[in-house]
Design an enzyme around this catalytic site. Structure first.
Site, PDB file in Angstrom:
ATOM      1  N   TYR A 118       1.009  -1.257   0.158  1.00 24.32           N
ATOM      2  CA  TYR A 118      -0.064   0.351   0.061  1.00 24.32           C
ATOM      3  C   TYR A 118       1.061   1.598  -0.051  1.00 24.32           C
ATOM      4  O   TYR A 118       2.399   1.529   1.052  1.00 24.32           O
ATOM      5  CB  TYR A 118      -0.933  -0.119   1.154  1.00 24.32           C
ATOM      6  CG  TYR A 118      -1.842   1.305   1.634  1.00 24.32           C
ATOM      7  CD1 TYR A 118      -2.857   1.219   0.818  1.00 24.32           C
ATOM      8  CD2 TYR A 118      -0.634   2.249   2.019  1.00 24.32           C
ATOM      9  CE1 TYR A 118      -3.519   2.757   0.770  1.00 24.32           C
ATOM     10  CE2 TYR A 118      -1.979   3.383   2.221  1.00 24.32           C
ATOM     11  CZ  TYR A 118      -2.544   3.390   2.011  1.00 24.32           C
ATOM     12  OH  TYR A 118      -3.488   5.831   1.332  1.00 24.32           O
ATOM     13  N   GLU A 206      -3.661   7.529  -3.662  1.00 22.34           N
ATOM     14  CA  GLU A 206      -3.149   6.180  -3.300  1.00 22.34           C
ATOM     15  C   GLU A 206      -3.068   5.132  -4.555  1.00 22.34           C
ATOM     16  O   GLU A 206      -3.661   5.906  -5.626  1.00 22.34           O
ATOM     17  CB  GLU A 206      -4.445   5.733  -1.937  1.00 22.34           C
ATOM     18  CG  GLU A 206      -4.957   6.394  -1.542  1.00 22.34           C
ATOM     19  CD  GLU A 206      -5.918   5.517  -0.574  1.00 22.34           C
ATOM     20  OE1 GLU A 206      -5.934   5.157   0.316  1.00 22.34           O
ATOM     21  OE2 GLU A 206      -6.953   4.620  -1.064  1.00 22.34           O
TER      22      GLU A 206
END
Ligand code: ADP
Ligand code: MG
Length: 398
Positions: A118, A206
């Site tokens: 991530y 993101e």
């Protein structure tokens, strides 16, 4: 404002991030052609909706169990699965139960995945600085990882005037477990993310997952971006990416008339002028045991036309069981609001009680207007003060 995954990845690629090959299609036949153009290699079909959690979602009413991200290996399956994606609304944790219609599907060459990481960037409001966040355990469960083991989230505070610094990127890359050979590729993606975030005035950007392939390539597989609406005036390229089909129709209508409308989860509609008055109106509704369904701020310089549109938008929502009108007449005088209320009542027809509390310029004129309408518009209730107004609106909604 939000954009689609494919658009977010284009922005990252323009700053040097590696992304898998992909094509956006709008029907099943195009999806099959894209599959052919990728030489029949396995692909992933990805429904383009603004909501996250697509992989774990479902197409409502389709009777199928796959979600908005589906690995496919044959031409026939590409056609059949794309058909379902275009036909049924996709329901994920973030769409609400009605789901979201899909009008674009990204056909992306499937990557071999050794690791999922991530990588994200947000504004830390406590530090008043952008922060890059990373986690070695990326993928579809990142929210759970963050909730259970917050110490696994690595952070680097990024000074907006300097951008992400080389030592910060290097430290994140090594802490994430990239090998020395992979570190430059990982750093490149981190710079791309930071450049897009800072350069385009994102409030969130993101990459999840950032994947490492068995051969050591580092690719951005999924991306999500939100932009600061107040900065959109200086980003024509981002404004052009707007997809109105993904936005709340009431909020869009309000924006066109320069009204601020925010949908919430309760059943009392709030029509106010001024953001501060909106906050205190919602507070007092909650204090008296009610829940706001929305608030619509008509602003300081509201016109009669704007006010009528405001009532239309609020009353259109079937969740609204009563409305609290709380206006402090200044630039927008109370009698103008009262007249708009009468016009709206005649036009839309009030099917739920509308509790009105007016104070300020021309309040006596406004009260006289409303008093003369009592028999014609019986749903309008007046209140002498805010407490009484809140109590009446809460009682009417129950
Ligand atoms: P969402 O986060 O909305 O569920 P993602 O694009 O992150 O959508 O996809 C979910 C998962 O599907 C990813 O974590 C990854 O494991 C897999 N996936 C997505 N795209 C690809 C791809 N091009 N190649 C291989 N796997 C993929
Ligand atoms: Mg994802």
């Amino acid at each position: 404002m939000k954009i689609h995954e494919y658009q977010a990845k284009e922005l990252l690629a323009a700053e040097g991030a590696a992304i898998p090959k992909g094509v956006v299609v709008t029907n099943a036949a195009e999806a099959q052609r894209a599959f052919d153009n990728f030489d029949g290699k396995p692909v992933v079909l990805k429904a383009q909706v603004h909501a996250g959690g697509r992989g774990k979602g479902q197409f409502k009413g389709s009777g199928k169990t796959f979600g908005g991200v589906k690995f496919v290996t044959t031409r026939d399956d590409v056609g059949a699965i794309a058909d379902v994606m275009f036909k049924y609304p996709l329901v994920t944790k973030q769409t609400g139960e009605q789901g979201q219609r899909v009008s674009k599907v990204l056909v992306q060459v499937a990557a071999d995945i050794a690791r999922e990481i991530y990588l994200g960037m947000v504004l830390d409001r406590a530090l008043a600085m952008p922060v890059m966040m990373a986690c070695a355990e990326g993928g579809v469960e990142i929210e759970e990882v963050a909730a259970r083991t917050p110490e696994k989230i690595l952070k680097a505070v990024v000074d907006p005037s300097a951008g992400l610094l080389p030592f910060q990127a290097r430290r994140l890359a090594y802490d994430l477990g990239f090998t020395a050979a992979q570190v430059p590729a990982a750093e490149k993606i981190m710079y791309a993310l930071s450049e897009v975030f800072l350069g385009k005035d994102c409030s969130l950007a993101e990459i999840n997952p950032l994947v490492v392939t068995p051969s050591g390539e580092v690719l951005a597989i999924d991306a999500k971006m939100n932009f600061d609406d107040n900065a959109l005036f200086r980003h024509a390229d981002i404004r052009a990416m707007r997809d109105e089909a993904e936005e709340d129709p009431g909020e869009l209508r309000a924006a066109r008339k320069n009204l601020n409308f925010i949908r919430l989860s309760g059943n009392i509609g709030c029509l106010v002028n001024g953001a501060g008055l909106a906050m205190s109106t919602m507070d007092i509704i909650k204090y008296h045991g009610g829940e706001p369904a929305n608030f619509l701020d008509v602003g300081g310089g509201v016109t009669a036309e704007g006010a009528i549109e405001a009532f239309r938008i609020i009353l259109e929502d079937p969740k609204v069981k009563s409305v609290l009108v709380n206006i402090f007449g200044g630039i927008a005088k109370c009698d103008l609001i009262a007249e708009a209320l009468v016009k709206a009542g005649r036009e839309v027809g009030f099917k739920v009680p509308v509790v009105v509390r007016l104070e300020g310029t021309n309040v006596d004129k406004a009260r006289a207007i409303l008093a003369s309408m009592r028999s014609e518009l019986p749903m309008i209730q007046t209140a002498a003060n805010l407490t009484e107004a809140a109590q009446k609106a809460v009682a009417a909604a129950k």
